[in-house]
Design an enzyme around this catalytic site. Structure first.
Site, PDB file in Angstrom:
ATOM      1  N   CYS A   7       0.871  -1.188   0.000  1.00  0.00           N
ATOM      2  CA  CYS A   7       0.000   0.000   0.000  1.00  0.00           C
ATOM      3  C   CYS A   7       0.903   1.231   0.000  1.00  0.00           C
ATOM      4  O   CYS A   7       2.100   1.121  -0.274  1.00  0.00           O
ATOM      5  CB  CYS A   7      -0.981  -0.011   1.166  1.00  0.00           C
ATOM      6  SG  CYS A   7      -0.216   0.049   2.806  1.00  0.00           S
ATOM      7  N   ASN A  10       2.406   1.485   4.152  1.00  0.00           N
ATOM      8  CA  ASN A  10       2.739   0.218   4.832  1.00  0.00           C
ATOM      9  C   ASN A  10       2.541   0.326   6.348  1.00  0.00           C
ATOM     10  O   ASN A  10       3.280  -0.265   7.128  1.00  0.00           O
ATOM     11  CB  ASN A  10       4.173  -0.232   4.480  1.00  0.00           C
ATOM     12  CG  ASN A  10       4.525  -1.650   4.937  1.00  0.00           C
ATOM     13  OD1 ASN A  10       5.674  -1.947   5.233  1.00  0.00           O
ATOM     14  ND2 ASN A  10       3.555  -2.537   5.013  1.00  0.00           N
ATOM     15  N   CYS A  12      -1.195   0.952   7.380  1.00  0.00           N
ATOM     16  CA  CYS A  12      -2.634   0.723   7.591  1.00  0.00           C
ATOM     17  C   CYS A  12      -3.133  -0.536   6.880  1.00  0.00           C
ATOM     18  O   CYS A  12      -3.446  -1.530   7.536  1.00  0.00           O
ATOM     19  CB  CYS A  12      -3.445   1.933   7.113  1.00  0.00           C
ATOM     20  SG  CYS A  12      -3.090   3.463   8.003  1.00  0.00           S
ATOM     21  N   ARG A  13      -3.219  -0.514   5.551  1.00  0.00           N
ATOM     22  CA  ARG A  13      -3.848  -1.610   4.807  1.00  0.00           C
ATOM     23  C   ARG A  13      -2.944  -2.830   4.644  1.00  0.00           C
ATOM     24  O   ARG A  13      -3.352  -3.958   4.964  1.00  0.00           O
ATOM     25  CB  ARG A  13      -4.305  -1.111   3.422  1.00  0.00           C
ATOM     26  CG  ARG A  13      -5.436  -0.113   3.484  1.00  0.00           C
ATOM     27  CD  ARG A  13      -5.639   0.611   2.165  1.00  0.00           C
ATOM     28  NE  ARG A  13      -4.517   1.509   1.880  1.00  0.00           N
ATOM     29  CZ  ARG A  13      -4.400   2.236   0.774  1.00  0.00           C
ATOM     30  NH1 ARG A  13      -5.319   2.165  -0.176  1.00  0.00           N
ATOM     31  NH2 ARG A  13      -3.369   3.038   0.618  1.00  0.00           N
ATOM     32  N   SER A  14      -1.738  -2.630   4.105  1.00  0.00           N
ATOM     33  CA  SER A  14      -0.908  -3.820   3.812  1.00  0.00           C
ATOM     34  C   SER A  14      -0.466  -4.580   5.071  1.00  0.00           C
ATOM     35  O   SER A  14      -0.324  -5.809   4.994  1.00  0.00           O
ATOM     36  CB  SER A  14       0.285  -3.469   2.910  1.00  0.00           C
ATOM     37  OG  SER A  14       1.119  -2.494   3.475  1.00  0.00           O
ATOM     38  N   ASP A 120      -8.190   3.912   1.263  1.00  0.00           N
ATOM     39  CA  ASP A 120      -7.194   4.353   2.235  1.00  0.00           C
ATOM     40  C   ASP A 120      -7.928   4.825   3.499  1.00  0.00           C
ATOM     41  O   ASP A 120      -8.665   5.808   3.443  1.00  0.00           O
ATOM     42  CB  ASP A 120      -6.395   5.497   1.599  1.00  0.00           C
ATOM     43  CG  ASP A 120      -5.329   6.057   2.516  1.00  0.00           C
ATOM     44  OD1 ASP A 120      -5.306   5.685   3.717  1.00  0.00           O
ATOM     45  OD2 ASP A 120      -4.529   6.875   2.041  1.00  0.00           O
TER      46      ASP A 120
HETATM   47  P1  4NP Z   1      -1.695   2.892   4.029  1.00  0.00           P
HETATM   48  O1  4NP Z   1      -2.335   4.251   4.620  1.00  0.00           O
HETATM   49  O2  4NP Z   1      -1.206   3.215   2.652  1.00  0.00           O
HETATM   50  O3  4NP Z   1      -2.860   1.947   4.030  1.00  0.00           O
HETATM   51  O4  4NP Z   1      -0.594   2.490   4.985  1.00  0.00           O
HETATM   52  C1  4NP Z   1      -1.652   5.459   4.666  1.00  0.00           C
HETATM   53  C2  4NP Z   1      -0.703   5.681   5.648  1.00  0.00           C
HETATM   54  C3  4NP Z   1      -0.060   6.889   5.720  1.00  0.00           C
HETATM   55  C4  4NP Z   1      -0.366   7.890   4.812  1.00  0.00           C
HETATM   56  C5  4NP Z   1      -1.322   7.665   3.830  1.00  0.00           C
HETATM   57  C6  4NP Z   1      -1.960   6.455   3.761  1.00  0.00           C
HETATM   58  N1  4NP Z   1       0.277   9.144   4.913  1.00  0.00           N
HETATM   59  O5  4NP Z   1      -0.108  10.081   4.167  1.00  0.00           O
HETATM   60  O6  4NP Z   1       1.207   9.313   5.712  1.00  0.00           O
END
Ligand code: 4NP
Length: 148
Positions: A7, A10, A12-14, A120
């Site tokens: 994702c 790395n 939240c989702r992955s 997201d």
């Molecule tokens: P992820 O979510 O891609 O599912 O880990 C996010 C985590 C951090 C950010 C965006 C999405 N960020 O903008 O820092």
């Protein structure tokens, strides 16, 4: 089988996808996750992902965020991405057609060819993380049903 979950951050989702597949995969499979950005490199998963996983009986505390690298195309058989932005970022790094062919939108396992996204959840609340978990578990169960 070596499977990488990807994702943006790395955190939240992955990490959830990583934890779910790791818990269900046969012995000998290598499961990992990475981000298309290095913004959270070295960090634990987001607290909301940790809480969601814990509520489903999974401990993802030991995971640490890392950046996707081109070596991952060699190390993994399948690279699952969460959304079309991740897909574009990873495909841009693919050195050849074989590498690019390893990249798949994870929700296509549950809904073939529909190119659905795992949203997201970063800027939302806990319920978004619970929804992400449900989506990922659905896709991973379909994936495993075809590979076990
Ligand atoms: P992820 O979510 O891609 O599912 O880990 C996010 C985590 C951090 C950010 C965006 C999405 N960020 O903008 O820092």
């Amino acid at each position: 089988m070596n499977v990488l979950m990807v994702c943006l951050g790395n955190i939240c989702r992955s990490p959830l996808a990583h934890g779910i597949l790791e818990a269900k995969a046969p012995n000998g499979w290598q499961i990992d996750s990475a981000g298309t950005s290095g913004w959270h490199e070295g960090e634990r998963p987001d607290t909301r992902s940790i809480i969601t996983a814990k509520g489903r009986g999974l401990n993802i505390n030991q995971q640490r965020s890392r950046l996707f690298t081109v070596e991952d195309f060699n190390a993994f058989d399948i690279i699952f991405v969460m959304d079309s932005s991740n897909y574009a970022s990873i495909c841009r790094l693919a050195p050849d057609k074989e590498s690019k062919a390893k990249v798949r939108l994870i929700m296509n396992e549950a809904y073939p060819h529909e190119n659905r996204q795992v949203p997201d959840p970063y800027t939302g609340g806990q319920s978004g993380f619970e929804d992400v978990y449900d989506l990922l578990e659905l896709a991973i169960d379909k994936f495993l049903a075809q590979h076990l």
